[in-house]
Structure formats: structure tokens, C-alpha cells
Design a protein around this motif. Structure first.
Motif, PDB file in Angstrom:
ATOM      1  N   LYS A 282      40.118 -26.219  15.117  1.00 29.85           N
ATOM      2  CA  LYS A 282      39.384 -27.407  15.553  1.00 29.85           C
ATOM      3  C   LYS A 282      39.498 -28.460  14.456  1.00 29.85           C
ATOM      4  O   LYS A 282      39.094 -28.229  13.318  1.00 29.85           O
ATOM      5  CB  LYS A 282      37.915 -27.060  15.809  1.00 29.85           C
ATOM      6  N   HIS A 283      40.058 -29.619  14.800  1.00 28.36           N
ATOM      7  CA  HIS A 283      40.302 -30.666  13.802  1.00 28.36           C
ATOM      8  C   HIS A 283      39.148 -31.663  13.726  1.00 28.36           C
ATOM      9  O   HIS A 283      38.840 -32.191  12.655  1.00 28.36           O
ATOM     10  CB  HIS A 283      41.599 -31.403  14.122  1.00 28.36           C
ATOM     11  N   ASN A 284      38.534 -31.944  14.838  1.00 26.03           N
ATOM     12  CA  ASN A 284      37.382 -32.860  14.887  1.00 26.03           C
ATOM     13  C   ASN A 284      36.713 -32.701  16.240  1.00 26.03           C
ATOM     14  O   ASN A 284      36.986 -31.731  16.953  1.00 26.03           O
ATOM     15  CB  ASN A 284      37.827 -34.316  14.652  1.00 26.03           C
ATOM     16  N   GLY A 285      35.858 -33.640  16.600  1.00 27.38           N
ATOM     17  CA  GLY A 285      35.157 -33.537  17.873  1.00 27.38           C
ATOM     18  C   GLY A 285      36.044 -33.771  19.073  1.00 27.38           C
ATOM     19  O   GLY A 285      35.609 -33.583  20.212  1.00 27.38           O
ATOM     20  N   THR A 286      37.282 -34.191  18.853  1.00 27.81           N
ATOM     21  CA  THR A 286      38.180 -34.505  19.965  1.00 27.81           C
ATOM     22  C   THR A 286      39.329 -33.519  20.092  1.00 27.81           C
ATOM     23  O   THR A 286      39.637 -33.046  21.184  1.00 27.81           O
ATOM     24  CB  THR A 286      38.755 -35.930  19.787  1.00 27.81           C
ATOM     25  N   TYR A 287      39.971 -33.174  18.973  1.00 30.65           N
ATOM     26  CA  TYR A 287      41.220 -32.409  19.021  1.00 30.65           C
ATOM     27  C   TYR A 287      41.077 -30.966  18.524  1.00 30.65           C
ATOM     28  O   TYR A 287      40.445 -30.701  17.494  1.00 30.65           O
ATOM     29  CB  TYR A 287      42.301 -33.099  18.197  1.00 30.65           C
ATOM     30  N   THR A 288      41.720 -30.055  19.287  1.00 31.21           N
ATOM     31  CA  THR A 288      41.876 -28.657  18.909  1.00 31.21           C
ATOM     32  C   THR A 288      43.346 -28.288  19.126  1.00 31.21           C
ATOM     33  O   THR A 288      43.966 -28.768  20.085  1.00 31.21           O
ATOM     34  CB  THR A 288      40.981 -27.742  19.767  1.00 31.21           C
ATOM     35  N   THR A 289      43.909 -27.464  18.246  1.00 25.91           N
ATOM     36  CA  THR A 289      45.305 -27.029  18.418  1.00 25.91           C
ATOM     37  C   THR A 289      45.384 -25.513  18.469  1.00 25.91           C
ATOM     38  O   THR A 289      44.527 -24.811  17.921  1.00 25.91           O
ATOM     39  CB  THR A 289      46.200 -27.556  17.282  1.00 25.91           C
ATOM     40  N   SER A 290      46.439 -25.017  19.144  1.00 26.54           N
ATOM     41  CA  SER A 290      46.634 -23.578  19.311  1.00 26.54           C
ATOM     42  C   SER A 290      48.067 -23.216  18.917  1.00 26.54           C
ATOM     43  O   SER A 290      49.011 -23.947  19.244  1.00 26.54           O
ATOM     44  CB  SER A 290      46.370 -23.187  20.773  1.00 26.54           C
ATOM     45  N   TYR A 291      48.218 -22.066  18.221  1.00 25.74           N
ATOM     46  CA  TYR A 291      49.514 -21.606  17.720  1.00 25.74           C
ATOM     47  C   TYR A 291      49.702 -20.159  18.188  1.00 25.74           C
ATOM     48  O   TYR A 291      48.920 -19.274  17.804  1.00 25.74           O
ATOM     49  CB  TYR A 291      49.546 -21.677  16.193  1.00 25.74           C
ATOM     50  N   MET A 292      50.745 -19.904  19.005  1.00 26.57           N
ATOM     51  CA  MET A 292      50.875 -18.588  19.640  1.00 26.57           C
ATOM     52  C   MET A 292      52.213 -17.903  19.353  1.00 26.57           C
ATOM     53  O   MET A 292      53.167 -18.543  18.918  1.00 26.57           O
ATOM     54  CB  MET A 292      50.689 -18.748  21.155  1.00 26.57           C
ATOM     55  N   HIS A 293      52.237 -16.591  19.628  1.00 28.50           N
ATOM     56  CA  HIS A 293      53.400 -15.711  19.459  1.00 28.50           C
ATOM     57  C   HIS A 293      53.770 -15.526  17.984  1.00 28.50           C
ATOM     58  O   HIS A 293      54.951 -15.271  17.659  1.00 28.50           O
ATOM     59  CB  HIS A 293      54.612 -16.242  20.243  1.00 28.50           C
ATOM     60  N   LEU A 294      52.794 -15.657  17.082  1.00 29.92           N
ATOM     61  CA  LEU A 294      53.074 -15.505  15.648  1.00 29.92           C
ATOM     62  C   LEU A 294      53.450 -14.058  15.327  1.00 29.92           C
ATOM     63  O   LEU A 294      52.918 -13.110  15.924  1.00 29.92           O
ATOM     64  CB  LEU A 294      51.839 -15.901  14.836  1.00 29.92           C
ATOM     65  N   SER A 295      54.354 -13.903  14.372  1.00 30.28           N
ATOM     66  CA  SER A 295      54.696 -12.545  13.929  1.00 30.28           C
ATOM     67  C   SER A 295      53.571 -11.975  13.079  1.00 30.28           C
ATOM     68  O   SER A 295      53.250 -10.786  13.143  1.00 30.28           O
ATOM     69  CB  SER A 295      56.007 -12.552  13.141  1.00 30.28           C
ATOM     70  N   ARG A 296      52.949 -12.848  12.278  1.00 25.40           N
ATOM     71  CA  ARG A 296      51.802 -12.438  11.465  1.00 25.40           C
ATOM     72  C   ARG A 296      51.053 -13.694  11.000  1.00 25.40           C
ATOM     73  O   ARG A 296      51.558 -14.811  11.123  1.00 25.40           O
ATOM     74  CB  ARG A 296      52.245 -11.624  10.257  1.00 25.40           C
ATOM     75  N   PHE A 297      49.850 -13.467  10.493  1.00 24.73           N
ATOM     76  CA  PHE A 297      49.034 -14.559   9.981  1.00 24.73           C
ATOM     77  C   PHE A 297      49.217 -14.671   8.467  1.00 24.73           C
ATOM     78  O   PHE A 297      49.545 -13.703   7.775  1.00 24.73           O
ATOM     79  CB  PHE A 297      47.555 -14.322  10.286  1.00 24.73           C
ATOM     80  N   GLU A 298      48.972 -15.846   7.933  1.00 23.45           N
ATOM     81  CA  GLU A 298      48.958 -16.026   6.487  1.00 23.45           C
ATOM     82  C   GLU A 298      47.738 -15.290   5.913  1.00 23.45           C
ATOM     83  O   GLU A 298      46.663 -15.245   6.537  1.00 23.45           O
ATOM     84  CB  GLU A 298      48.906 -17.515   6.138  1.00 23.45           C
ATOM     85  N   LYS A 299      47.892 -14.712   4.727  1.00 23.33           N
ATOM     86  CA  LYS A 299      46.794 -13.980   4.093  1.00 23.33           C
ATOM     87  C   LYS A 299      45.589 -14.901   3.874  1.00 23.33           C
ATOM     88  O   LYS A 299      45.730 -16.047   3.458  1.00 23.33           O
ATOM     89  CB  LYS A 299      47.247 -13.403   2.755  1.00 23.33           C
ATOM     90  N   GLY A 300      44.430 -14.335   4.145  1.00 26.11           N
ATOM     91  CA  GLY A 300      43.188 -15.081   3.911  1.00 26.11           C
ATOM     92  C   GLY A 300      42.737 -15.932   5.074  1.00 26.11           C
ATOM     93  O   GLY A 300      41.622 -16.466   5.069  1.00 26.11           O
ATOM     94  N   ILE A 301      43.584 -16.094   6.108  1.00 22.57           N
ATOM     95  CA  ILE A 301      43.206 -16.903   7.273  1.00 22.57           C
ATOM     96  C   ILE A 301      42.310 -16.069   8.189  1.00 22.57           C
ATOM     97  O   ILE A 301      42.691 -14.976   8.623  1.00 22.57           O
ATOM     98  CB  ILE A 301      44.444 -17.388   8.049  1.00 22.57           C
ATOM     99  N   LYS A 302      41.128 -16.578   8.463  1.00 21.82           N
ATOM    100  CA  LYS A 302      40.186 -15.897   9.356  1.00 21.82           C
ATOM    101  C   LYS A 302      39.340 -16.944  10.071  1.00 21.82           C
ATOM    102  O   LYS A 302      39.395 -18.141   9.728  1.00 21.82           O
ATOM    103  CB  LYS A 302      39.289 -14.945   8.555  1.00 21.82           C
ATOM    104  N   VAL A 303      38.583 -16.506  11.060  1.00 20.16           N
ATOM    105  CA  VAL A 303      37.693 -17.436  11.782  1.00 20.16           C
ATOM    106  C   VAL A 303      36.698 -18.014  10.782  1.00 20.16           C
ATOM    107  O   VAL A 303      36.063 -17.283  10.017  1.00 20.16           O
ATOM    108  CB  VAL A 303      36.965 -16.717  12.931  1.00 20.16           C
ATOM    109  N   GLY A 304      36.599 -19.331  10.781  1.00 25.92           N
ATOM    110  CA  GLY A 304      35.717 -20.018   9.848  1.00 25.92           C
ATOM    111  C   GLY A 304      36.443 -20.592   8.643  1.00 25.92           C
ATOM    112  O   GLY A 304      35.867 -21.388   7.892  1.00 25.92           O
TER     113      GLY A 304
END
Length: 414
Positions: free
Chosen positions: A323-345
Motif C-alpha cells: 500500500k503506497h498511500n490512500g489511493t494506490y496499492t500494487t501487487s507482485y506475483m509468481h515470485l520465486s522467493r521473497f527478499e529477507k526481512g520482508i513481512k506484513v507491516g
């Protein structure tokens, strides 16, 4: 000659001279009056036009297209034959496709005032601004027309108690004005986090057609007081583009990267009906597919907060939402893996690596399915403004300052 005779002679001579001098002028004046045609204005009928057609000459049947009603069904009820209607439909293809006639739209049929009326014009309103005219006689001309548009100056001032939408209703403004404000201030204010008693003031114009107000606004200036801080929006023309700036001359628009990865090719574009290579069916694809090798770094296109992270076996595979602001949200799919340390919040910065290209989930090969949502609705990522917007230049600043001061004074006077 006696004195008495002199007086009589002088009087007679004077009369003759008066006749000679004034009689021809009087005659010409009378002749000129005879040439003037006097018209009784009380008997003149004012001609009223609608869609460029003189309504006085016709009986006009106004209607609204019913559910599943076609052009054929409408005109058949006014005496046109199937052959005539088919010719109209065929001739109209280059101007207006009659298959696009929609229920709920107004139309009008102009018929002669004879004992047996004959339909001579059919008019269909495509939208409040435009219409198409079908001539049902003679050459059968078909033409597009525009209704006259008026921009009415308006103001709105209110205080948020529950939501901005309700606040607009409370101050008797069109609630859709709230959507425009959320777009303008979307990079500055989180409209999902408004506080009670946040305030707004707006100078704007609303588009009107035939006295009917449309949900189209031209905002001339706005003030939003959020959490005790004043945020201004001032429209200003610079480099051929009108953008909104704050009182310091900085653009209110944030910046997105053009794409969420460096090396790619677009393998599939935004579509409402795409043939799915794995499911073998047509269905919407509300994103852009970037084909790239497995392990290619994927960036956040703008600063924001991770609001979702997970795995969909029959969908997006490894995916993230930001979520970037009150207007825009972006989605990234089919990833092989996540970057370390990335979590909800997690708070992420623009161009921070969040994951890596893969082929997880319902996928036929390595790629990134990238999606952008504006106020919860999927939009084409390739049309979202991405370039950083420059502040008001030194050259344009004097002109901006004059406009800024005028707008702020008007907002404060509300």
C-alpha cells in the motif's frame, strides 16, 4: 404703398416661402413612412430548437430506452419498416454502432403534425454531452451532435465526522467530489485514516448540461486540515501540464518507477479478456506480465507498507501487496522467493528489492505478474503516471505566487 398694404404683402410672401421650403420635405417624409413595414411582435412565435431541430414544426415523443430494447423495436413503433431500419443501422456503422444503444438512455422521435404523423427524425443521447441524429426522410443523413456544456462555479466546506463521502453529503456537495480530493491529496494524506473533525475547503467548477449537474469537476483550489496540519492544493500550469502544488510550490504527486524490474520484456498486457495459456479459457487479466529470468530482482515501484504476503497454489504463487498511500496499492506475483526481512507491516522504500522473479502458482514460465489498484479498482499499470514531478521553477515562481495567494485568500474567506 401704405403701411397696411406692406404688412399684408409681407405676410403673404412669408406664407409662400414656408410652403415652398417645407412642403417637399413633408412629402418625402410621408413617402418614407409608407415604405416602412410595421410588424406586430406579439404575433411572432419564438422558434425553439432541440438537437438543432425546430421543435415548433413537429410533434416530439421523448422516451427512455427500455431493458433489451433495440433501435428496431423503438422505430417499428413509429411506423418504420424493417428495411428502413436495417438501412439506418448499416449506414450508421461509421458514425455510431446501434448495438451500443443502452437501456436508460433518453431518445426523441420528431414526427409531422399531420393527421397521420410521419416520423422524420430520431435522436439518441449517447451520453449527457453527445447525441446522434438520424434523418428518417430524404437522404437519410446521420450526424453526431454535442449538447452545450456549462461549468458552474461552486464551493464546499465541511468537517469529517465519519467519512469524507458523508461529509460531502452533509455540506450538500456531490459526494463524488471526495474521490477527486482523494486523488489530489493521495500522496500526502491517508484517506483511510482520516480523523474526526478533519476539515476541508474546496473551490471548484462542476460540469452541467441542460441544467443537469454531471459528476465531473474542475478543482480550482483546496485546503485539507488533517491531524491539525493544513495541506493546500493549487492547480498551476507549467511545461504545458496542469499539476497540483502545495503552498511552497512542490508537486503533490509522488513518483512511481516505470517498471518494477530492470531487465524485462512485456509478455502480456492489461486486458478484460485474455486467453489464459494454462486454463485455456478467456478471462480478465488486470495486470502486466514482465517476462524475465528466474532470480531477477523485483523492486517496490514506490515507498509504502507491505499489507499482504503469501502463497496461492492455483493463482499468484508467492505474492506481495504494498500500500503506497490512500489511493494506490500494487501487487507482485509468481515470485520465486521473497527478499529477507520482508513481512506484513514492513516499510519499504522506492526501488527496494522485495523479491525475485519466478514461476510459482498458476504459471507457464518465469515472469512477474504486476498489478496496480487505484481506490481498490485494478487499472492499467502502463498508464499510471510514473515520472517524478518537478516543483515550480524559479522562472514560473512569480506567476505561481500570485495565483497561490489568490487561491488561499479565497479558501480562507469561505
Amino acid at each position: 404703398m401704405t403701411k397696411r398694404k406692406q404688412i399684408i404683402f409681407s405676410s403673404a410672401l412669408g406664407i409662400v416661402l414656408l410652403v415652398v421650403i417645407f412642403f417637399p420635405h413633408r412629402k418625402n417624409e410621408v413617402e418614407s413612412l409608407d415604405e416602412v413595414e410595421v410588424v406586430d411582435s406579439a404575433g411572432v412565435e419564438e422558434i425553439v430548437y432541440r438537437y438543432g431541430i425546430p421543435m415548433n414544426d413537429y410533434e416530439v415523443d421523448f422516451g427512455v430506452v427500455k431493458k433489451n430494447q433495440s433501435l428496431s423495436a423503438i422505430l417499428a413503433g413509429h411506423g418504420l419498416t424493417g428495411r428502413q431500419i436495417h438501412k439506418l443501422s448499416t449506414d450508421s456503422k461509421e458514425i455510431f454502432d446501434v448495438r451500443k444503444i443502452r437501456s436508460g438512455q433518453p431518445y426523441a422521435v420528431f414526427s409531422t403534425k399531420d393527421s397521420v404523423p410521419v416520423a422524420e427524425y430520431f435522436v439518441y443521447e449517447i451520453d449527457p454531452r453527445s447525441y446522434v441524429v438520424y434523418e428518417l426522410k430524404g437522404e437519410g443523413k446521420i450526424s453526431l451532435g454535442k449538447n452545450p456544456v456549462e461549468w458552474k462555479p461552486k464551493t464546499a466546506k465541511g468537517q469529517v465526522q465519519s467519512s469524507l463521502w458523508n461529509a460531502m453529503v452533509d455540506c450538500q456537495a456531490d459526494p463524488l467530489l471526495a474521490v477527486d480530493l482523494s486523488r489530489i491529496f493521495g500522496w500526502t494524506i491517508d484517506f483511510f485514516g482520516l480523523q474526526k473533525e478533519d476539515e476541508f475547503r474546496v473551490l471548484y467548477e462542476q460540469e452541467c448540461v441542460d441544467g443537469k449537474e454531471l459528476a465531473n469537476f474542475n478543482i480550482l483550489g483546496a485546503l485539507f486540515r488533517h491531524a491539525g496540519t493544513d495541506y493546500y492544493a493549487i492547480p498551476f500550469l507549467q511545461d504545458g501540464e496542469v499539476l497540483f502544488y502545495n503552498e511552497k510550490g512542490n508537486s503533490l504527486e509522488g513518483a512511481f518507477l516505470k517498471a518494477p524490474l530492470d531487465y524485462f520484456r512485456i509478455s502480456s498486457r492489461f486486458s478484460n479478456s485474455r486467453f489464459h495459456p494454462k486454463l485455456k479459457i478467456y478471462r480478465p487479466h488486470h495486470g502486466v506480465d514482465y517476462a524475465a529470468p528466474v532470480g531477477t530482482p523485483v523492486y517496490a515501484i514506490g515507498a509504502g507498507t507491505v499489507i499482504a504476503k503469501g502463497f496461492q497454489a492455483n493463482g499468484g504463487g508467492n505474492y506481495l501487496k504494498i500500500k503506497h498511500n490512500g489511493t494506490y496499492t500494487t501487487s507482485y506475483m509468481h515470485l520465486s522467493r521473497f527478499e529477507k526481512g520482508i513481512k506484513v507491516g514492513s516499510k519499504v522504500a522506492q526501488k527496494q528489492v522485495i523479491g525475485y522473479v519466478g514461476s510459482t502458482g498458476l504459471s507457464t514460465g518465469p515472469h512477474l505478474d504486476f498489478r496496480v489498484y487505484e481506490n481498490g479498482k485494478a487499472v492499467n499499470p502502463l498508464t499510471v503516471k510514473s515520472q517524478p514531478k518537478k516543483p515550480v521553477s524559479d522562472t514560473n515562481r512569480p506567476r505561481f505566487v500570485v495565483l497561490r495567494d489568490s487561491v488561499i485568500n479565497q479558501l480562507n474567506a469561505l
